[in-house]
Design an enzyme around this catalytic site. Structure first.
Site, PDB file in Angstrom:
ATOM      1  N   LYS A 274      -4.863   5.448  14.730  1.00 37.54           N
ATOM      2  CA  LYS A 274      -4.891   4.772  13.425  1.00 37.54           C
ATOM      3  C   LYS A 274      -6.342   4.747  12.911  1.00 37.54           C
ATOM      4  CE  LYS A 274      -0.510   4.090  13.070  1.00 37.54           C
ATOM      5  NZ  LYS A 274       0.240   4.796  12.019  1.00 37.54           N
TER       6      LYS A 274
ATOM      7  N   ASP B  88       1.849  -1.204  11.911  1.00 34.39           N
ATOM      8  CA  ASP B  88       0.551  -1.624  11.368  1.00 34.39           C
ATOM      9  C   ASP B  88       0.166  -3.052  11.777  1.00 34.39           C
ATOM     10  OD1 ASP B  88       0.155   0.819  10.075  1.00 34.39           O
ATOM     11  OD2 ASP B  88       1.339   0.172   8.355  1.00 34.39           O
TER      12      ASP B  88
ATOM     13  N   ARG C 159      -8.995  11.724  12.129  1.00 38.59           N
ATOM     14  CA  ARG C 159      -7.550  11.508  12.360  1.00 38.59           C
ATOM     15  C   ARG C 159      -6.773  12.826  12.385  1.00 38.59           C
ATOM     16  NH1 ARG C 159      -5.514   6.497   9.058  1.00 38.59           N
ATOM     17  NH2 ARG C 159      -3.817   6.763  10.525  1.00 38.59           N
TER      18      ARG C 159
ATOM     19  N   LYS D 279       0.834  -1.210   0.000  1.00 39.84           N
ATOM     20  CA  LYS D 279       0.000   0.000   0.000  1.00 39.84           C
ATOM     21  C   LYS D 279       0.868   1.259   0.000  1.00 39.84           C
ATOM     22  CE  LYS D 279      -2.975   0.452   3.569  1.00 39.84           C
ATOM     23  NZ  LYS D 279      -2.899   1.715   4.317  1.00 39.84           N
ATOM     24  N   SER D 280       1.848   1.291   0.884  1.00 40.76           N
ATOM     25  CA  SER D 280       2.709   2.487   0.982  1.00 40.76           C
ATOM     26  C   SER D 280       3.409   2.763  -0.341  1.00 40.76           C
ATOM     27  CB  SER D 280       3.779   2.272   2.057  1.00 40.76           C
ATOM     28  OG  SER D 280       3.199   2.139   3.318  1.00 40.76           O
TER      29      SER D 280
END
Ligand code: S3P
Length: 434
Positions: free
Chosen positions: A344, A317, A125, A24-25
């Site tokens: 998160k 994560d 967030r 994803k990153s």
């Protein structure tokens, strides 16, 4: 969109060879740098998740042509550093903190105004961690008391700063580096603990002069990005669920193919080994400048540990999965120094503690962690609070919970791991949507 619940029942042993989706990153960053590059870039192994697709849609809204010749492939026609076009409509980042924070940095240097919005979870967030240092660079950004929507004013002259991050965050570091591309002079970032360095590596691969080492990065504005080819490795954070699942279900033997093993991501591998897990790293190689390997994981009885705090940023994560490993382990696992978990996609200390308690596990909460006493998991209904990683973690708990686990609010699994259910059932889970 409607709610989605799951039921995960005891099953296994788990067997087979799995390929989990792309990182994803890396997928977010590849889209952004390719968009700002001169020329056409190809991305292979792109994560077809809702988060990364939201970033692609935002860039398309800003005038970048992005084609999908096949699943997991993108052809991005870069518009150059100053080629984006403003959009009147809000830019919707969906559930993606990475998308919103990195885009905020990128948009701070544009000639036009932008408004960034997100879903209910993202709208809760904290964004000051990015907007505050960006304002120091000369940006003008309005927040709603530190929360999204963010209105990023264009036409500001940015200047480089030297900034020591108060919390270890690759998202904040990356946002500042992206703003630094547009800033006059040097932008230097120092981290309290090294975090994932994909932005730095990828900037270098796209030809931008950058100096970086663990815990620091430095670049100057005023260069150009050259189109490039990006090979995205399989996401360690997605592999993590299967590492825990096979470790806790007796008789399991799973192989995970070509998983990205960037050392800033693999804290869970070390933590599980400290707990007694049997994980082999096979056929180590490099792909697209990143270390990758196949992982073989076999069932092994786990025991509780005091988690070394130095591992926390490298597995930030993976805590929902670790909570489940700890619940299935013999003895007590103590986690501290992980206060970031509270901000998160959900408050992951609270959501995991509540769910595990429902299943009969003793969890003592601390502001920055928890102590989990392993035991026999019972049946129950838990709430994933729309948090993808919490939902997948309780799917693993269901494998070993007498009577199974009903998991509420699982729809967001598609943000990071489309196809999780099919892959899981293919190797021996008994997971179904209801
Ligand atoms: C990410 C950094 C981490 C991580 C997130 C992805 C990134 O967030 O939790 O899932 O791609 O840079 P923080 O930077 O807020 O720790």
């Amino acid at each position: 969109m409607g709610r989605l619940d799951w039921i995960s029942r005891p099953a296994g042993p788990l067997h087979g060879t799995l390929a989990v989706p792309g990182d994803k990153s890396v997928s977010h960053r590849a889209l952004m740098l390719a968009a700002l590059a001169e020329g056409d870039s190809r991305i292979h192994g792109f994560l077809e998740g809702e988060d990364t697709r939201a970033t692609a849609a935002v860039l398309a809204q800003l005038g970048v042509s992005i084609e999908a010749p096949a699943p997991g492939e993108r052809l991005v026609r870069g518009v150059g550093l100053h080629g984006l076009r403003g959009s009147e409509r809000p830019l919707d980042c969906g559930n993606a903190g990475t998308g919103m924070r990195l885009l905020t940095g990128l948009l701070a240097g544009q000639a036009f105004d932008s408004t960034l919005v997100g879903d209910e979870s993202l709208s809760r967030r904290p964004m000051r961690r990015v907007t505050e240092p960006l304002v120091r660079m000369g940006a003008r950004i309005d927040t709603q008391d530190g929360l999204p929507p963010l209105h990023v004013h264009g036409g500001q002259r940015l200047h480089g700063i030297r900034y020591e991050l108060p919390v270890a965050s690759a998202q904040v570091k990356s946002a500042l580096l992206l703003a630094g591309l547009y800033a006059e002079g040097e932008t230097e970032i120092l981290e309290p603990h090294p975090t994932r360095d994909y932005t730095e590596r990828m900037l270098a691969a796209f030809g931008w002069p950058i100096e970086f080492a663990p815990g620091r990065a430095r670049l100057s504005g005023g260069h150009a990005l050259r189109a490039s080819e990006v090979q995205v490795p399989a996401d360690f954070s997605s592999a993590a669920f299967f590492l825990v699942a096979a470790s806790v279900v007796p008789g399991s033997d799973l192989r995970l193919r070509a998983v990205g093993l960037n050392p800033r991501r693999t804290g869970l591998l070390q933590a599980l080994r400290l707990m007694g897990a049997d994980i082999e790293v096979l056929d180590e190689r490099h792909s697209g400048g990143e270390p990758v390997a196949d992982l073989r994981v076999r069932y092994a009885p786990l025991h509780g540990i005091e988690l070394p705090q130095a591992l926390v940023p490298d597995m930030i994560d993976e805590f929902p999965a670790l909570f489940v490993a700890a619940a299935a382990a013999h003895g007590r696992t103590a986690i501290r120094g992980a206060a970031e978990l509270r901000v998160k996609e959900s408050d992951r200390i609270a959501t995991m503690a509540a769910g595990l308690r429902t299943l009969g596990i003793r969890v003592e909460e601390a502001p920055d962690g928890a102590a989990i006493t392993g035991g026999t998991l019972g049946q129950g209904t838990v709430d994933a609070h729309g948090d993808h990683r919490v939902a997948m973690s309780f799917a693993i708990a269901g494998l070993v919970a007498r009577g199974g686990v009903r998991i509420e609010d699982c729809r967001n699994v598609a943000t990071s791991f489309p196809g999780f259910m099919e892959l899981a059932n293919g190797c021996g889970f008994a997971l179904k949507a209801i």
